[in-house]
Design an enzyme around this catalytic site. Structure first.
Site, mmCIF file in Angstrom:
data_model
loop_
_atom_site.group_PDB
_atom_site.id
_atom_site.type_symbol
_atom_site.label_atom_id
_atom_site.label_comp_id
_atom_site.label_asym_id
_atom_site.label_seq_id
_atom_site.Cartn_x
_atom_site.Cartn_y
_atom_site.Cartn_z
ATOM 1 N N GLU A 96 0.834 -1.337 0.007
ATOM 2 C CA GLU A 96 -0.086 0.063 -0.094
ATOM 3 C C GLU A 96 0.890 1.427 -0.055
ATOM 4 O OE1 GLU A 96 -3.662 -1.972 2.690
ATOM 5 O OE2 GLU A 96 -2.320 -0.246 3.429
ATOM 6 N N CYS A 111 3.121 8.582 1.581
ATOM 7 C CA CYS A 111 3.382 7.530 2.411
ATOM 8 C C CYS A 111 3.821 6.327 1.711
ATOM 9 C CB CYS A 111 2.573 7.283 3.410
ATOM 10 S SG CYS A 111 3.114 5.932 4.746
ATOM 11 N N CYS A 118 5.371 -7.130 7.826
ATOM 12 C CA CYS A 118 6.252 -6.510 8.709
ATOM 13 C C CYS A 118 6.606 -7.538 9.726
ATOM 14 C CB CYS A 118 5.904 -5.362 9.199
ATOM 15 S SG CYS A 118 6.966 -4.431 10.259
ATOM 16 N N CYS A 122 4.499 -4.893 16.202
ATOM 17 C CA CYS A 122 3.494 -3.747 17.023
ATOM 18 C C CYS A 122 2.259 -4.242 17.183
ATOM 19 C CB CYS A 122 3.791 -2.507 16.409
ATOM 20 S SG CYS A 122 5.526 -2.037 15.967
ATOM 21 N N CYS A 125 -1.005 -3.115 15.277
ATOM 22 C CA CYS A 125 -0.927 -2.607 13.829
ATOM 23 C C CYS A 125 -1.326 -3.858 13.217
ATOM 24 C CB CYS A 125 0.939 -2.405 13.495
ATOM 25 S SG CYS A 125 0.798 -2.558 12.011
ATOM 26 N N GLY A 168 5.884 -2.150 6.933
ATOM 27 C CA GLY A 168 7.154 -2.459 6.991
ATOM 28 C C GLY A 168 8.286 -1.424 7.860
ATOM 29 N N SER A 200 10.850 6.538 8.964
ATOM 30 C CA SER A 200 10.415 6.512 10.194
ATOM 31 C C SER A 200 10.665 5.161 10.744
ATOM 32 C CB SER A 200 8.654 6.618 10.098
ATOM 33 O OG SER A 200 8.368 6.273 11.380
ATOM 34 N N LEU A 224 7.754 6.150 19.071
ATOM 35 C CA LEU A 224 7.960 5.856 20.436
ATOM 36 C C LEU A 224 6.768 5.207 20.995
ATOM 37 C CD1 LEU A 224 10.661 6.229 21.939
ATOM 38 C CD2 LEU A 224 9.471 8.336 23.112
ATOM 39 N N HIS A 225 5.798 5.879 21.021
ATOM 40 C CA HIS A 225 4.305 5.381 21.615
ATOM 41 C C HIS A 225 4.394 4.993 23.080
ATOM 42 C CE1 HIS A 225 3.352 5.091 17.685
ATOM 43 N NE2 HIS A 225 3.761 4.082 17.234
ATOM 44 N N ASN A 299 -6.726 4.113 14.833
ATOM 45 C CA ASN A 299 -7.617 3.914 13.972
ATOM 46 C C ASN A 299 -7.926 2.431 14.343
ATOM 47 O OD1 ASN A 299 -8.385 6.023 12.169
ATOM 48 N ND2 ASN A 299 -6.146 5.875 11.616
ATOM 49 N N CYS A 346 -2.355 1.396 8.106
ATOM 50 C CA CYS A 346 -1.689 0.705 7.198
ATOM 51 C C CYS A 346 -1.736 -0.902 7.189
ATOM 52 C CB CYS A 346 -0.198 0.948 6.928
ATOM 53 S SG CYS A 346 0.889 0.480 8.255
HETATM 54 S S1 SF4 Z 1 3.780 -0.273 13.056
HETATM 55 FE FE1 SF4 Z 1 5.222 -0.432 11.551
HETATM 56 S S2 SF4 Z 1 6.892 -1.248 12.407
HETATM 57 FE FE2 SF4 Z 1 5.171 -1.685 13.759
HETATM 58 S S3 SF4 Z 1 4.390 -3.751 12.874
HETATM 59 FE FE3 SF4 Z 1 3.223 -2.128 11.706
HETATM 60 S S4 SF4 Z 1 4.124 -1.771 9.709
HETATM 61 FE FE4 SF4 Z 1 5.647 -2.912 11.373
#
Ligand code: SF4
Length: 358
Positions: A96, A111, A118, A122, A125, A168, A200, A224-225, A299, A346
């Site tokens: 994407e 983007c 990935c 995370c 995600c 990724g 990033s 960082l989160h 989201n 994403c």
């Molecule tokens: S937030 Fe970015 S680095 Fe983390 S799992 Fe998703 S795509 Fe990968």
């Protein structure tokens, strides 16, 4: 490039296309003209006979260069103009890319993805739920860039800034990332200013240092989160490998070489990392550093890998978090959610179309 697959123009930089031309018995000087025309046309198909090139060059391009490394598999446009593209690669996998119009009216930001899937895991995600499939080539990143530039041009705007923040972890595909950045920023090819490009990362410290060592005058953003290692490790498995102190030191090194602020991305998750105490701790981490904090709206992507149903912060909590950072003189911005109705997180479009068999 895979053996047996015709190279595409996106696969080349100027030097490698000149070499290829020489190997084909063509004059190197025509390589520059071909590549510049390719970028000027945003990668759109063309009849090379119409560009005043010698017939031997036209014939060779027709015989030995494929149209592209990807095709458009799906396209979604949100009410705010945010446009998400799903590109199908030569091996059938998909990635994407997103175009985000800016409020000033003549520009858009793009983007780009750097990997299919990935491995970072995370927890909030969508991309990581299907795991890691493979790295993207530089050509596959360049074609995302050109596809977004076509989208921008179609609505009378200019693709002005690029962020490698899609699917990724860019720093785990550094060689291809750097090759793509050079082409995107090159005069006569992509023509995007170095300072308009941001990479990033989740905080891969050796990768941050390797990117720093290139000396490229680009921007660095770190997802960082969370301000502390314990909370961070729950959200980002990489947080167990690289601690906040180590990451901040790498950001300092990057910033020292370039003199511009670095960026912290912080996604506000209800009851997880969005308290005033978290904001105060984040302000402590930032301290007097020249860092801009971008607060992101989450989201929802369904139940996470660890079985958590993450939710966005309430408006009140987000506002209190923002005020606390500002009270500590931290430069802070809200990054509004772009195109939530088209699955802005994403990986969502990819997952849905894969399921639907598009
Ligand atoms: S937030 Fe970015 S680095 Fe983390 S799992 Fe998703 S795509 Fe990968």
């Amino acid at each position: 490039m895979d053996a047996g697959v015709s190279p595409a123009l996106a696969d080349f930089d100027l030097a490698s296309l000149q070499e290829q031309f020489a190997a084909w018995g063509l004059k190197r000087v025509h390589a520059a003209r071909v590549l510049r025309t390719y970028y000027a046309r945003d990668g759109a198909e063309t009849d090379w006979a119409e560009h005043g090139l010698p017939s031997a060059v036209v014939a060779r391009l027709a015989a030995g260069v494929s149209g592209g490394v990807s095709t458009l598999a799906a396209r979604q446009v949100a009410a705010d103009g945010t446009t998400k593209l799903l590109l199908r690669l030569r091996d059938g996998r998909t990635v994407e890319s997103v175009m985000m119009p800016d409020h000033r009216g003549e520009r858009v930001a793009g983007c780009l993805s750097t990997q299919v899937g990935c491995a970072m895991g995370c927890d909030f995600c969508a991309t990581t739920k299907t795991g890691f499939e493979r790295n993207l080539s530089a050509g596959e990143m360049v074609e995302q860039f050109l596809a977004l530039r076509r989208e921008a041009r179609a609505i009378g705007r200019k693709l002005h800034t690029i962020v490698f923040m899609g699917m990724g972890e860019p720093l785990l595909n550094l060689e291809a990332l750097l090759a793509a950045i050079h082409r995107i920023a090159s005069n006569g090819l992509g023509n995007i200013g170095w300072r308009q490009i941001t990479v990033s990362t989740v905080g891969i410290v050796p990768g941050m240092d390797a990117l720093d060592a290139t000396g490229l005058n680009i921007n660095l953003a770190v997802s960082l989160h969370a301000p502390d290692d314990t909370t961070r490790a729950q959200l980002l498995p990489m947080g167990r490998r690289y601690g906040v102190v180590e990451i901040m030191a790498a950001m300092d090194r990057f910033q020292a070489r370039r003199g511009r602020p670095t960026i912290i991305q912080y996604c506000l998750l209800r009851g997880v990392n969005d308290s005033v105490e978290h904001a105060r701790a984040l302000a402590g981490v930032v301290g007097s550093r020249r860092i801009h904090v971008n607060l992101l709206t989450y989201n929802p992507t369904g139940i996470s890998l660890r079985g958590v149903d993450y939710q966005p912060s309430s408006d009140e909590a987000a506002e209190a978090f923002f005020r606390e950072l500002r009270a500590h003189k931290v430069v802070t911005h809200f990054r509004r959610s772009r195109g939530p109705e088209i699955d802005a997180a994403c990986g969502q479009l990819r997952r849905r179309t894969t399921v639907a068999g598009v």
